[in-house]
Motif scaffolding. Sequence first.
Motif, short mmCIF file in Angstrom:
data_model
loop_
_atom_site.label_atom_id
_atom_site.label_comp_id
_atom_site.label_asym_id
_atom_site.label_seq_id
_atom_site.Cartn_x
_atom_site.Cartn_y
_atom_site.Cartn_z
N UNK A 80 0.85 -1.18 0.00
CA UNK A 80 0.00 0.00 0.00
C UNK A 80 0.90 1.24 0.00
N UNK A 81 0.58 2.18 -0.87
CA UNK A 81 1.39 3.39 -0.98
C UNK A 81 0.49 4.62 -0.94
N UNK A 82 0.98 5.65 -0.30
CA UNK A 82 0.30 6.94 -0.27
C UNK A 82 0.95 7.78 -1.36
N UNK A 83 0.13 8.35 -2.27
CA UNK A 83 0.66 9.06 -3.42
C UNK A 83 -0.19 10.30 -3.71
N UNK A 84 0.46 11.33 -4.17
CA UNK A 84 -0.28 12.52 -4.62
C UNK A 84 -0.87 12.24 -5.99
N UNK A 85 -2.05 12.79 -6.25
CA UNK A 85 -2.71 12.58 -7.53
C UNK A 85 -1.84 13.01 -8.71
N UNK A 86 -0.99 14.01 -8.52
CA UNK A 86 -0.17 14.51 -9.63
C UNK A 86 0.73 13.45 -10.23
N UNK A 87 1.01 12.39 -9.48
CA UNK A 87 1.88 11.33 -9.98
C UNK A 87 1.14 10.31 -10.84
N UNK A 88 -0.19 10.31 -10.78
CA UNK A 88 -0.96 9.27 -11.47
C UNK A 88 -2.15 9.77 -12.25
N UNK A 89 -2.39 11.07 -12.30
CA UNK A 89 -3.61 11.58 -12.93
C UNK A 89 -3.35 12.88 -13.68
N UNK A 90 -4.36 13.30 -14.40
CA UNK A 90 -4.36 14.61 -15.05
C UNK A 90 -5.65 15.32 -14.66
N UNK A 91 -5.61 16.65 -14.71
CA UNK A 91 -6.80 17.43 -14.35
C UNK A 91 -6.91 18.66 -15.23
N UNK A 92 -8.14 19.13 -15.37
CA UNK A 92 -8.43 20.40 -16.03
C UNK A 92 -9.45 21.12 -15.17
#
Length: 108
Positions: free
Chosen positions: A1-13
């Motif tokens: 289990x890893x804690x990760x910021x969304x910026x490492x796995x997603x894109x947003x607009x």
Amino acid sequence: MARVQLRHIAQARSGDKGNTVNIALFAPTTEIYDVFLKEVTAERVKEHFTGMVEGEVTRYLVPNLKAMNFVCRGALGGGGSRTLRVDNLGKCYGSNLMRMEIELGRHG
């Protein structure tokens, strides 16, 4: 289990209209989208934006795009032309959401 910021796995607009901000979050895979369904809830997004979003946060699912759209009301201090905020636009909200941390790997 890893804690990760969304910026490492997603894109947003993101963008705005009046005092409302719209943030679309895109997952790269179905597996990550399934994690987002559990981890990136309207309640967690509202909590992430404590002090910035005063109104309701609503999440809309767009599964065929592996995306979700958040509508945040009361998010711009009255709107672009009324607010005293330095950054009075919704564009920054997508980048800010990317700092949200989620648990990756605990959902099965």
